[in-house]
Scaffold this motif. Structure first.
Motif, PDB file in Angstrom:
ATOM      1  N   GLY A 173       0.855  -0.476   0.100  1.00 45.02           N
ATOM      2  CA  GLY A 173      -0.251   0.325   0.089  1.00 45.02           C
ATOM      3  C   GLY A 173       0.691   1.152  -0.104  1.00 45.02           C
ATOM      4  N   SER A 174       2.173   1.105   0.959  1.00 42.81           N
ATOM      5  CA  SER A 174       3.002   2.465   0.205  1.00 42.81           C
ATOM      6  C   SER A 174       3.270   2.771  -0.638  1.00 42.81           C
ATOM      7  CB  SER A 174       3.824   2.757   1.678  1.00 42.81           C
ATOM      8  OG  SER A 174       5.143   0.865   1.539  1.00 42.81           O
ATOM      9  N   TYR A 175       4.365   1.515  -1.074  1.00 42.57           N
ATOM     10  CA  TYR A 175       4.211   1.371  -2.416  1.00 42.57           C
ATOM     11  C   TYR A 175       3.309   2.856  -3.652  1.00 42.57           C
ATOM     12  CZ  TYR A 175       7.626  -2.359  -0.836  1.00 42.57           C
ATOM     13  OH  TYR A 175       8.373  -2.504   0.226  1.00 42.57           O
ATOM     14  N   ALA A 176       2.384   1.929  -2.958  1.00 36.48           N
ATOM     15  CA  ALA A 176       1.247   2.446  -4.189  1.00 36.48           C
ATOM     16  C   ALA A 176       0.737   4.339  -4.073  1.00 36.48           C
ATOM     17  CB  ALA A 176       0.133   1.770  -4.321  1.00 36.48           C
ATOM     18  N   LYS A 177       0.606   4.333  -3.284  1.00 38.67           N
ATOM     19  CA  LYS A 177       0.635   5.776  -2.616  1.00 38.67           C
ATOM     20  C   LYS A 177       2.111   6.377  -2.616  1.00 38.67           C
ATOM     21  CE  LYS A 177      -2.250   4.344   1.279  1.00 38.67           C
ATOM     22  NZ  LYS A 177      -2.356   4.531   2.949  1.00 38.67           N
ATOM     23  N   ALA A 178       3.702   5.950  -3.560  1.00 36.73           N
ATOM     24  CA  ALA A 178       3.990   6.836  -3.333  1.00 36.73           C
ATOM     25  C   ALA A 178       4.448   7.310  -4.995  1.00 36.73           C
ATOM     26  CB  ALA A 178       5.394   5.462  -3.040  1.00 36.73           C
ATOM     27  N   VAL A 179       3.133   6.979  -5.831  1.00 34.50           N
ATOM     28  CA  VAL A 179       3.123   7.509  -7.207  1.00 34.50           C
ATOM     29  C   VAL A 179       2.056   8.315  -7.374  1.00 34.50           C
ATOM     30  CG1 VAL A 179       2.784   6.672  -9.714  1.00 34.50           C
ATOM     31  CG2 VAL A 179       3.870   5.363  -8.455  1.00 34.50           C
ATOM     32  N   LYS A 180       1.876   9.239  -7.643  1.00 29.87           N
ATOM     33  CA  LYS A 180       1.424  11.111  -6.952  1.00 29.87           C
ATOM     34  C   LYS A 180       0.229  10.872  -8.566  1.00 29.87           C
ATOM     35  CE  LYS A 180       3.865  13.604  -4.497  1.00 29.87           C
ATOM     36  NZ  LYS A 180       4.222  15.258  -4.094  1.00 29.87           N
ATOM     37  N   HIS A 181      -0.962  10.541  -9.009  1.00 31.44           N
ATOM     38  CA  HIS A 181      -1.690  10.599  -9.774  1.00 31.44           C
ATOM     39  C   HIS A 181      -1.693   9.271 -11.080  1.00 31.44           C
ATOM     40  CE1 HIS A 181      -1.805  14.672  -9.100  1.00 31.44           C
ATOM     41  NE2 HIS A 181      -0.112  14.786  -8.999  1.00 31.44           N
ATOM     42  N   ARG A 182      -1.398   8.430  -9.770  1.00 32.65           N
ATOM     43  CA  ARG A 182      -1.816   7.075 -10.218  1.00 32.65           C
ATOM     44  C   ARG A 182      -2.931   6.787 -11.638  1.00 32.65           C
ATOM     45  NH1 ARG A 182      -1.845   6.569  -5.089  1.00 32.65           N
ATOM     46  NH2 ARG A 182      -3.325   5.946  -3.852  1.00 32.65           N
ATOM     47  N   GLU A 183      -2.733   6.355 -11.855  1.00 31.10           N
ATOM     48  CA  GLU A 183      -4.188   4.984 -12.076  1.00 31.10           C
ATOM     49  C   GLU A 183      -4.398   4.133 -12.018  1.00 31.10           C
ATOM     50  OE1 GLU A 183      -3.466   5.166 -17.029  1.00 31.10           O
ATOM     51  OE2 GLU A 183      -3.021   6.975 -16.856  1.00 31.10           O
ATOM     52  N   THR A 184      -3.412   3.437 -11.232  1.00 33.17           N
ATOM     53  CA  THR A 184      -3.995   2.276 -10.390  1.00 33.17           C
ATOM     54  C   THR A 184      -3.134   1.910  -9.514  1.00 33.17           C
ATOM     55  OG1 THR A 184      -1.918   0.441 -11.271  1.00 33.17           O
ATOM     56  CG2 THR A 184      -3.896   1.071 -13.175  1.00 33.17           C
ATOM     57  N   ASN A 185      -2.711   0.862  -8.626  1.00 36.02           N
ATOM     58  CA  ASN A 185      -2.094   0.898  -7.551  1.00 36.02           C
ATOM     59  C   ASN A 185      -1.463  -0.159  -8.121  1.00 36.02           C
ATOM     60  OD1 ASN A 185      -3.806   1.992  -5.916  1.00 36.02           O
ATOM     61  ND2 ASN A 185      -5.226   1.016  -4.922  1.00 36.02           N
ATOM     62  N   CYS A 186      -1.148  -0.658  -8.406  1.00 38.83           N
ATOM     63  CA  CYS A 186       0.459  -1.198  -9.861  1.00 38.83           C
ATOM     64  C   CYS A 186       1.328  -0.236 -10.739  1.00 38.83           C
ATOM     65  CB  CYS A 186       0.061  -2.306 -10.670  1.00 38.83           C
ATOM     66  SG  CYS A 186      -1.363  -3.556  -9.475  1.00 38.83           S
ATOM     67  N   ASP A 187       1.058   1.139 -10.779  1.00 40.60           N
ATOM     68  CA  ASP A 187       1.788   1.676 -11.374  1.00 40.60           C
ATOM     69  C   ASP A 187       3.418   1.753 -10.535  1.00 40.60           C
ATOM     70  OD1 ASP A 187      -0.260   2.228 -12.778  1.00 40.60           O
ATOM     71  OD2 ASP A 187      -1.002   4.360 -12.332  1.00 40.60           O
ATOM     72  N   TRP A 188       3.410   1.785  -9.666  1.00 41.35           N
ATOM     73  CA  TRP A 188       4.720   1.986  -8.778  1.00 41.35           C
ATOM     74  C   TRP A 188       5.609   1.006  -9.441  1.00 41.35           C
ATOM     75  CZ3 TRP A 188       6.811  -2.676  -6.094  1.00 41.35           C
ATOM     76  CH2 TRP A 188       6.158  -3.508  -5.815  1.00 41.35           C
ATOM     77  N   LEU A 189       4.854   0.163 -10.160  1.00 37.03           N
ATOM     78  CA  LEU A 189       6.034  -1.071 -10.101  1.00 37.03           C
ATOM     79  C   LEU A 189       6.883  -0.442 -11.456  1.00 37.03           C
ATOM     80  CD1 LEU A 189       3.686  -4.764 -11.186  1.00 37.03           C
ATOM     81  CD2 LEU A 189       5.397  -4.182  -9.398  1.00 37.03           C
ATOM     82  N   SER A 190       6.220  -0.022 -12.664  1.00 37.03           N
ATOM     83  CA  SER A 190       6.465   0.241 -13.308  1.00 37.03           C
ATOM     84  C   SER A 190       6.229   1.986 -14.296  1.00 37.03           C
ATOM     85  CB  SER A 190       7.108  -0.631 -15.294  1.00 37.03           C
ATOM     86  OG  SER A 190       5.981  -0.810 -15.518  1.00 37.03           O
ATOM     87  N   PHE A 191       7.240   2.295 -15.139  1.00 36.58           N
ATOM     88  CA  PHE A 191       6.288   3.713 -15.928  1.00 36.58           C
ATOM     89  C   PHE A 191       5.272   3.126 -16.910  1.00 36.58           C
ATOM     90  CE2 PHE A 191       9.361   6.447 -13.605  1.00 36.58           C
ATOM     91  CZ  PHE A 191       8.572   7.057 -13.399  1.00 36.58           C
ATOM     92  N   ASN A 192       6.023   1.555 -18.053  1.00 34.91           N
ATOM     93  CA  ASN A 192       5.504   1.001 -18.735  1.00 34.91           C
ATOM     94  C   ASN A 192       4.396   0.600 -18.344  1.00 34.91           C
ATOM     95  OD1 ASN A 192       5.226  -1.278 -20.502  1.00 34.91           O
ATOM     96  ND2 ASN A 192       6.391  -2.265 -20.665  1.00 34.91           N
ATOM     97  N   LYS A 193       3.032   1.401 -18.890  1.00 30.28           N
ATOM     98  CA  LYS A 193       1.502   0.938 -18.009  1.00 30.28           C
ATOM     99  C   LYS A 193       1.241  -0.969 -19.625  1.00 30.28           C
ATOM    100  CE  LYS A 193      -0.389   5.627 -18.859  1.00 30.28           C
ATOM    101  NZ  LYS A 193      -1.000   6.355 -19.301  1.00 30.28           N
TER     102      LYS A 193
END
Length: 302
Positions: A173-193
């Motif tokens: 959860g903390s990793y997901a929140k680290a990405v501002k303006h995220r589209e999904t909670n898995c955006d922290w994995l990569s910029f590659n959608k």
């Protein structure tokens, strides 16, 4: 290249499965240790790249992941001492599958990077090179200690095989929140959608792990930065510590930087740090993955 299923019987007579990607005339053995909530076969293209460059590649799935799970209800469920047992499994796999007389290299990503950190302490002379990818360092040892205590309490109160929703919210959860303006909670994995979408669509990824999984992971991390274990590392081991500039697991490069510094201060002679700009956690799955893989290859070939 030939791909085949492989297996290892553990000291407790469990059987863990994985894959081998082999070539006719290999120049070295490369062992992959995957992250949490993913699996060995997800590294097909990664393995193919190294096979094309003369490597035999091997990977065993962690407890409760990938080829070890026949029923989705078993995903994320692990035995007691899973982390340390799996470190032993990696060594058994190396002894069983590595072609004798050829170099042994080991790559660990995310959870696998912590397993590799432990592995090079326990089995100091087995591998000649290690790539520690998407990791963190000694700056987080206090959090691991607190987390381990908390996870033990949660296991007692809620059961070790139940989904660790609370513990997961504190970690992932903390990793997901680290990405501002995220589209999904898995955006922290990569910029590659495309990579993020494939991960979300895959029922064997991000499935949620048990309370016991977190207890054992944190128990393993809890011992990593103790001097009596660190001093056992082979000073001739060549280490590459690498991560994305915006990887929340390593606190945006701070953790890997301190990890590389720690190895140098321990007297390890050849330590390389590579932080990739504009990349997140899975640098090997970013849009510019070819640059990353070629850098890995350069490190292993030199």
């Amino acid at each position: 290249m030939e791909k085949r299923t492989i297996s290892i019987k553990t000291v407790n007579n469990d059987v863990l499965f994985g894959f081998a990607w082999e070539v006719e005339k290999p120049k070295a053995n490369l062992f992959i240790v995957t992250g949490m909530e993913e699996y060995a076969e997800r590294y097909d293209s990664f393995a193919s790249f190294f096979c094309d460059n003369g490597y035999n590649v091997y990977s065993i799935d962690y407890y409760g992941q990938g080829a070890n799970v026949k029923d989705e209800k078993e995903l994320g469920i692990v035995p007691r001492s899973a982390f340390s047992k799996f470190v032993r499994v990696i060594d058994d796999a190396i002894k069983k599958f590595a072609i004798k007389g050829l170099p042994v290299y080991i790559f660990g990503h995310s959870m696998g990077s912590f397993i590799v950190q432990d592995y090079i302490q326990r089995y100091a002379n087995r591998a000649q090179k290690a790539i520690i990818c998407g990791s963190d360092g000694p700056n987080s040892k206090g959090l691991y200690n607190i987390g381990y205590t908390l996870a033990r309490m949660v296991c007692k109160l809620r059961g070790e095989n139940r989904k660790g929703k609370f513990l997961r919210s504190l970690a992932i959860g903390s990793y997901a929140k680290a990405v501002k303006h995220r589209e999904t909670n898995c955006d922290w994995l990569s910029f590659n959608k495309d990579n993020v979408n494939k991960y979300i669509a895959d029922s064997r990824c991000g499935m949620g792990s048990s309370n016991g999984f977190y207890r054992e992971l944190l128990k393993g991390n809890h011992r990593l930065y103790k001097e009596k274990f660190l001093k056992k590392i082979n000073k001739d081991l060549k280490i590459l510590v690498t991560a994305g500039e915006f990887d929340p697991v390593g606190k945006n490069g701070k953790g890997p930087t301190k990890l590389a510094k720690m190895y140098k201060e321990l007297g390890v002679k050849d330590v390389t740090l590579k932080i990739y700009p504009n990349m997140r956690h899975e640098i090997h799955n970013e849009t510019d993955r070819e640059t990353v893989l070629n850098n890995f290859l350069e490190f292993l070939n030199k």
